[in-house]
Design a protein around this motif. Structure first.
Motif, mmCIF file in Angstrom:
data_model
loop_
_atom_site.group_PDB
_atom_site.id
_atom_site.type_symbol
_atom_site.label_atom_id
_atom_site.label_comp_id
_atom_site.label_asym_id
_atom_site.label_seq_id
_atom_site.Cartn_x
_atom_site.Cartn_y
_atom_site.Cartn_z
ATOM 1 N N UNK A 87 25.911 112.071 -94.727
ATOM 2 C CA UNK A 87 26.846 112.926 -94.695
ATOM 3 C C UNK A 87 26.268 114.094 -93.768
ATOM 4 N N UNK A 88 27.122 114.257 -92.685
ATOM 5 C CA UNK A 88 26.763 115.185 -91.411
ATOM 6 C C UNK A 88 27.226 116.719 -92.236
ATOM 7 N N UNK A 144 23.881 111.759 -98.828
ATOM 8 C CA UNK A 144 24.052 110.304 -98.783
ATOM 9 C C UNK A 144 25.291 109.770 -99.497
ATOM 10 N N UNK A 145 26.214 109.175 -98.725
ATOM 11 C CA UNK A 145 27.217 108.377 -99.370
ATOM 12 C C UNK A 145 27.073 106.924 -99.241
ATOM 13 N N UNK A 146 26.881 106.268 -100.408
ATOM 14 C CA UNK A 146 26.649 104.566 -100.484
ATOM 15 C C UNK A 146 27.913 103.986 -101.282
ATOM 16 N N UNK A 147 28.113 103.137 -100.703
ATOM 17 C CA UNK A 147 29.066 102.039 -101.321
ATOM 18 C C UNK A 147 28.317 100.689 -101.763
ATOM 19 N N UNK A 206 36.145 112.792 -97.571
ATOM 20 C CA UNK A 206 36.684 112.015 -96.629
ATOM 21 C C UNK A 206 36.437 112.399 -95.135
ATOM 22 N N UNK A 207 36.624 113.572 -94.789
ATOM 23 C CA UNK A 207 36.245 114.053 -93.326
ATOM 24 C C UNK A 207 34.605 113.636 -92.849
ATOM 25 N N UNK A 208 33.661 113.997 -93.934
ATOM 26 C CA UNK A 208 32.477 113.428 -93.542
ATOM 27 C C UNK A 208 32.156 112.016 -93.393
ATOM 28 N N UNK A 209 32.717 111.287 -94.100
ATOM 29 C CA UNK A 209 32.916 109.808 -94.039
ATOM 30 C C UNK A 209 33.648 109.550 -92.706
ATOM 31 N N UNK A 210 34.791 110.015 -92.524
ATOM 32 C CA UNK A 210 35.500 109.622 -91.287
ATOM 33 C C UNK A 210 34.592 110.035 -89.930
ATOM 34 N N UNK A 211 33.763 111.204 -90.175
ATOM 35 C CA UNK A 211 32.905 111.342 -88.822
ATOM 36 C C UNK A 211 31.889 110.206 -88.734
ATOM 37 N N UNK A 212 31.113 109.964 -89.930
ATOM 38 C CA UNK A 212 30.281 108.932 -89.901
ATOM 39 C C UNK A 212 30.899 107.458 -89.410
ATOM 40 N N UNK A 213 31.922 107.244 -89.934
ATOM 41 C CA UNK A 213 32.661 105.925 -89.567
ATOM 42 C C UNK A 213 32.785 105.866 -87.928
#
Length: 951
Positions: free
Chosen positions: A146-147, A153-156, A216-223
């Motif tokens: 997560x930036x 950390x985000x884990x699925x 949602x925004x941090x995951x969008x940046x990581x994706x």
């Protein structure tokens, strides 16, 4: 995928055929109008659907999010996992094949994921973890750093077993119509693994709904850097993954909500006319009367449908079976002569617990011996019937023999091991298809996880976990029911909830539509009503030693005779025996968990990140099943960027050695915090061992590495000597005064100081690694000193190489191995000043800090560092006698230390008690990322850390 004109590898072609067969036939009805997916919510094309668990770790290393799917996958409840340290929650055991032996590397799943994403890019792959029930789970992971300032950390995660055995569910197009693998395509997905799509700028709507809005925004940046979650079926087929979680709006896809369950007529049309029932076939009741049942007298009407048997009489104080069906207050009247008995339809639409059950459950007057139980339909009687007060047809030769054989089989086949899940499976396998078409065991989740028994009875909020599930493969499709590991709560209005709360069997001869709807809503949606509607249900509580463990639920399809009270009486006796086996397994696992938890709490799972040294370690228990021993290792950070390396071995094995090891490790950490020299530290540890008792004997090696001065000071208490691998690859067995084991007493511990070069490695181990049965320990040490380790290897690789060359599966002793690579801290990264005991030195200290930070291009930290240094130097000058030292170290962070020759440690006072002075530590607490105090051999040190600014 290649076009039809391209040539593909045979494996890829077979994989495409399996994928095409998966979408050949839909087994789901279209979604209702209210549940349709809006266009544009999902990407077009093919996507894989999986039950995704969400785990979020914040920057402080604590669990911030733990979804319901994570509860089901890993077993830990959200209230227990949230806000606790992530490290140690999900132990992982990484298997590596080294040469001819398999080596298991103990690690922590979330710590490992954090390390894999430390570079700022997502990672996808497989990692086997140990869940709360101590079971190994093959899990597919998608980890995203997560930036931003929050970090973390985000884990699925997804369970790999169902995906690899039956293949993933697929969704086609924007409507996400679910498709599943046909039976011919199942079992061919063993190569399926986690992957990432190409970088994506937007999140699919189902994936976005799975996440809290703030993530949602941090995951969008990581994706955008690494891509979205995907499944790789083979070298050419990668499918994006969408969640089938209720929060994502596609629960009907993964859980099978909305699936059209085949009716008996549809099943008969599909399979053809059913064969004639075989009198001797197990699991099916003969259509005709049992051998000892009499034919009806000429003046008696023949009963229509399956005959009901008289219930077994109840013993003193025993509760009767609750029967859901006929009106509860009055027994059904006997049919008039010459009139045909109408077929049974299941009776009333709702459960009436007060009338049907609670009269006996709450101490009301028991029914008379000649009074039928509530809702029971008495069997026809006549002149030739059995005498009053006897069991009658319940103990006919054929039926009694069948019941006794069933009870005998349960006694011989259930409880063969002390594994809770395996015992529950044994129970279900005995009953299917012999007694029922479907059987499952749901246990109280808190009972199997907590060490203490619950103080209250089960209620509507009690969570049940499905631990076993068996169904008849030939009786229809059961894929849509809740899978093993699922969590569910059953309210009192449902048959399972009633059986759980009243601790007595609940019989539903034929489940009516209203009862089916209530039950389906408890499972997760009213669309699941066809699962049980029209079936016969029997729910039996599993109780042992005064505690309700859970329930056993049985279902019969309409083509079999429904359950009756004699079935309930037999299965109740069966459940009592099975519950004792389940409780024995629960008690055994609780005892084993105490030992395992103790061992894991004493052994670090992740090497600490200490500047100037790289550390790796391994621990292999002598008994892989017990995983309990007395070996330990540790790495403790000391002031001045120094590190203490510890390896010890308590004599003996088992839980007592592990408990002694825990005491030694805790005492070692406490003494190391005092910054005592190695020899003095071992002396204090030896004195402590003699106070604890004669049975506390241990060998130990303690080493302190100084990355600034590049020295290592070591002391041994009868331990195996360490090996120093020089940068040229040559190994040296260090000659250290051996001393005596800890606990002997009266023997001095002499330390030795050596100079170490950058790039050298220190190998510390216990005797279980180098001691060969029937041989001399010197042979193992000689092999360890040989050209065994390449200095260019990382410590992790060095550990694997040592175990591959020296360890064998026939060793019965524990093995602890610690490898440290000494890299040192460059002189240009260290600044040290000696200050006089004068208040004017505070201004000089600020000036020195400002100039040094400017030289390191860390002007952004200048104001905060000057303020904190000013406070700490002021305090040091106020209490010191003749020496104050200020030191700055730039590594992966800025470390600032202020030392003086006064041994009294400062304490942090409450803000309301502070006057004009004493606010220095309060400022340090608020502004520094980490801070602390420690005693030194002479005086003390106060330190704090600041993160380096991002480039």
């Amino acid at each position: 995928m290649p076009s039809s004109g391209e040539t593909a590898a045979p494996g890829a072609a077979a994989r495409r055929e399996q994928t095409e067969s998966m979408v050949a036939e839909s087994n789901s009805t279209p979604l209702p109008a209210g549940a349709e997916t809006a266009p544009g919510d999902h990407p077009t094309g093919v996507a894989a659907l999986a039950r995704l668990a969400l785990v979020v770790v914040d920057r402080a290393g604590r669990i911030a999010q733990w979804s319901r799917a994570a509860e089901e996958l890993f077993g830990h409840r959200a209230e227990a996992a949230t806000d606790r340290p992530a490290s140690g929650l999900l132990p992982a055991l990484e298997s590596r094949v080294l040469g001819r032996c398999a080596v298991r590397r103990r690690c922590d799943a979330l710590d490992t994921l954090a390390g894999l994403t430390a570079a700022g890019r997502p990672w996808a792959g497989r990692l086997t973890v140990t869940d709360r029930e101590e079971h190994q789970r093959d899990v597919l992971w998608w980890a995203y750093p997560l930036p931003g300032p929050a970090g973390g950390l985000l884990a699925l995660a997804a369970d790999a077993r169902p995906l690899r055995t039956s293949g993933p569910r697929l969704a086609l197009g924007e409507r996400l119509l679910p498709f599943a693998a046909t039976p011919g395509a199942r079992g061919g997905f063993h190569g399926l693994t986690a992957a990432l799509t190409p970088p994506a700028a937007e999140l699919p709507e189902p994936l976005a709904r799975l996440l809290p809005a703030a993530l949602r925004a941090p995951l969008r940046a990581a994706a955008a850097l690494g891509g979205l979650p995907a499944l790789r079926l083979d070298a050419t087929t990668v499918l994006p993954v969408l969640p089938s979680d209720p929060q994502a709006g596609t629960a009907h896809v993964a859980a099978g909500l909305g699936r059209r369950y085949p009716t008996p007529q549809q099943r008969a049309a599909r399979l053809g006319p059913p064969p004639q029932a075989d009198q001797s076939a197990p699991g099916r009741r003969p259509q005709g009367p049992l051998p000892a049942q009499r034919d009806p007298a000429p003046h008696e009407p023949a009963p229509h449908g399956p005959a009901r048997r008289d219930p077994a009489p109840h013993g003193p104080g025993e509760r009767p079976t609750a029967v859901v069906g006929a009106p509860p207050a009055q027994p059904a009247p006997l049919p008039a002569p010459g009139r045909e008995t109408p077929p049974s339809t299941g009776g009333g639409a709702t459960i009436e617990p007060q009338a049907a059950v609670e009269s006996s459950a709450h101490g009301l007057p028991p029914r008379r011996p000649d009074q039928a139980p509530p809702g029971a339909v008495p069997a026809p009687t006549g002149a030739g019937g059995p005498p009053s007060g006897r069991l009658g047809p319940f103990l006919t030769n054929g039926q009694a023999g069948e019941q006794l054989a069933l009870l005998n089989e349960v006694g011989g086949k259930v409880g063969t091991t002390l594994d809770l899940g395996f015992t529950a499976h044994e129970l279900c396998q005995v009953l299917v298809p012999r007694v029922a078409d479907f059987a499952c065991v749901d246990l109280v989740d808190g009972l199997i996880s907590d060490s203490e028994l619950p103080v209250s009875r089960p209620d509507d909020d009690t969570m049940l976990r499905r631990v076993a599930l068996v169904f008849n493969q030939t009786g229809g499709a059961w894929d849509h029911v809740l899978s093993e590991g699922s969590l569910v709560s059953m309210p009192r209005r449902t048959p399972p909830g009633l059986a759980l709360q009243l601790n007595q069997p609940v019989l539903v001869p034929v489940v009516s539509a209203d009862v089916a709807v209530d039950y389906a809503i408890a499972l997760g949606g009213a669309r699941l009503a066809p699962v049980v509607s029209g079936r016969s249900m029997l729910v039996v509580p599993l109780s042992a030693r005064g505690t309700v463990l859970g329930i056993l639920k049985l279902l019969r399809l309409p083509d079999r005779a429904p359950f009756d009270e004699s079935d309930a009486a037999t299965l109740k006796e069966l459940a009592v025996r099975a519950a004792l086996s389940l409780d024995n397994a629960r008690l055994h696992r609780a005892e084993a968990r105490v030992a395992t938890t103790l061992q894991r709490s004493m052994i670090p799972t992740r090497p600490p990140q200490i500047p100037g040294v790289q550390i790796a370690h391994r621990y292999l228990p002598g008994d892989p099943k017990a995983e309990v021993g007395g070996d330990w290792f540790d790495a403790i950070q000391l002031p001045g960027s120094r590190v203490a390396l510890v390896v010890g071995d308590v004599m003996g094995h088992g839980i007592h050695s592990a408990a002694a090891m825990g005491r030694f490790r805790t005492a070692m950490q406490t003494l190391a915090a005092l910054d005592l020299p190695p020899g003095q530290l071992l002396r204090h540890l030896d004195n402590l061992a003699q106070k604890l008792g004669d049975d506390h004997l241990a060998t130990c090696l303690y080493a302190v590495y100084d990355p600034i001065n590049r020295t290592c000071e070591l002391a041994s208490a009868g331990h195996v000597p360490p090996v120093l691998v020089h940068p040229d690859g040559s190994g040296e067995l260090l000659e250290i005064p051996a001393g005596a084991p800890i606990g002997v007493g009266g023997v001095p511990f002499v330390a030795k100081t050596i100079d170490v070069s950058d790039g050298s490695m220190l190998v510390l181990c216990t005797d279980g690694l180098v001691e060969v049965r029937g041989g001399d320990i010197g042979a193992g040490l000689a092999a360890l000193c040989g050209n065994l380790i390449d200095p260019q290897q990382s410590p992790e690789q060095a550990c694997d190489e040592v175990l591959r060359r020296l360890h064998s599966d026939d060793r019965k002793d524990d093995v602890a191995l610690l490898v440290a690579r000494f890299d040192g801290v460059a002189p240009s990264e260290v600044a040290t000043w000696n200050l006089t005991v004068d208040q004017r030195e505070v201004r000089r200290a600020r000036s020195l800090v400002r100039e040094q930070l400017a030289a390191w291009h860390l002007e952004a930290l200048s104001d905060t560092t000057e303020l904190l240094v000013s406070e700490l130097v002021t305090n040091a000058v106020r209490v010191a006698r003749d020496r104050v030292q200020l030191q700055l170290i730039r590594v992966d962070k800025l470390l600032v230390e202020v030392s003086d020759d006064n041994h009294n440690l400062p304490s942090l006072e409450p803000a309301e008690q502070l006057g004009e002075t004493g606010r220095g530590l309060t400022l340090v607490t608020k502004l520094a990322e980490h801070w602390g105090t420690a005693r030194k051999a002479v005086g003390k040190v106060v330190w704090f850390e600041l993160p380096l600014p991002h480039a």
